[in-house]
Motif scaffolding. Structure first.
Motif: not given
Length: 222
Positions: A7-19
């Motif tokens: 199973t391939r999983c990826s994370r798009d950091w720049s789409s996370d809303v954080c301060s």
């Protein structure tokens, strides 16, 4: 069948809303990925990360080493100097989201920056500009900067099979070699002429190194 199911999983950091005001750390980001994986692929995993993703991958490997069957890193190294990261933080605060196009192109080699693909790639990523994008980029760069210098125990914990891939035109190339020397038993592969995003600039070579590495470990299906 002897074929393994992956199973391939990826994370798009720049789409996370954080301060950046929340003081997000790389450990926080690593825990967040583990939480995602617990729902999607709760068993052992193969971890691969480039640039800040490689830093997060190393933090993940520190948190749950028994689950990491192999670690593939690129665009990263063994370095105590965070000055470059802090410069990007300050520039983003002064110049705003428009700086992103410049930084993305900077991830390619000088020759690669002139390609139509690099321009298309930078334009595509810059289309993501929601309420939290700039804050997330600043927070990620701050988190990466604050993670240096890392204690030696951090690297001592990375005992799983590790492949380090480096583009010869990447500014982190010398520290990539240092990381290889710091991790006994790791494998080091060079992609000549590629920059920081060697996985994007030379995907055929990058994939070849990954496949050879995983096949030797019996982790590549087929």
């Amino acid at each position: 069948s002897s074929r393994r199911r992956h199973t391939r999983c990826s994370r798009d950091w720049s789409s996370d809303v954080c301060s950046s005001d929340l003081g997000v750390t790389l450990d926080d980001q690593a825990h967040a990925v583990w939480e995602t994986l617990d729902h999607m692929a709760p068993g052992p995993i193969i971890l691969q990360g480039n640039s800040i993703g490689a830093s997060v991958a190393m933090h993940m490997a520190n948190q749950q080493p028994s689950r990491v069957r192999a670690l593939i890193l690129s665009g990263t190294g063994y370095s105590v100097d965070a000055s470059v990261m802090w410069k990007w933080v300050e520039r983003y605060r002064k110049e705003g989201i428009a700086l992103r196009h410049t930084q993305i192109l900077d991830h390619f080699s000088p020759a690669g920056q002139q390609s139509k693909f690099a321009s298309y790639y930078a334009d595509m990523l810059c289309e993501l500009d929601n309420e939290g994008t700039l804050g997330s980029i600043i927070a990620m760069n701050e988190a990466n900067a604050r993670s240096r210098p890392r204690p030696e125990s951090f690297y001592d914990a990375l005992t799983m099979p590790t492949l380090i891939i480096a583009g010869s035109a990447d500014r982190t190339f010398p520290s990539s070699k240092s990381l290889h020397q710091r991790l006994p038993g790791s494998r080091f592969a060079v992609i000549e002429g590629a920059g920081h995003c060697c996985n994007i600039e030379a995907p055929w070579e990058f994939d070849r190194h990954c496949i050879e590495f995983l096949r030797e470990l019996g982790l590549f299906p087929g």
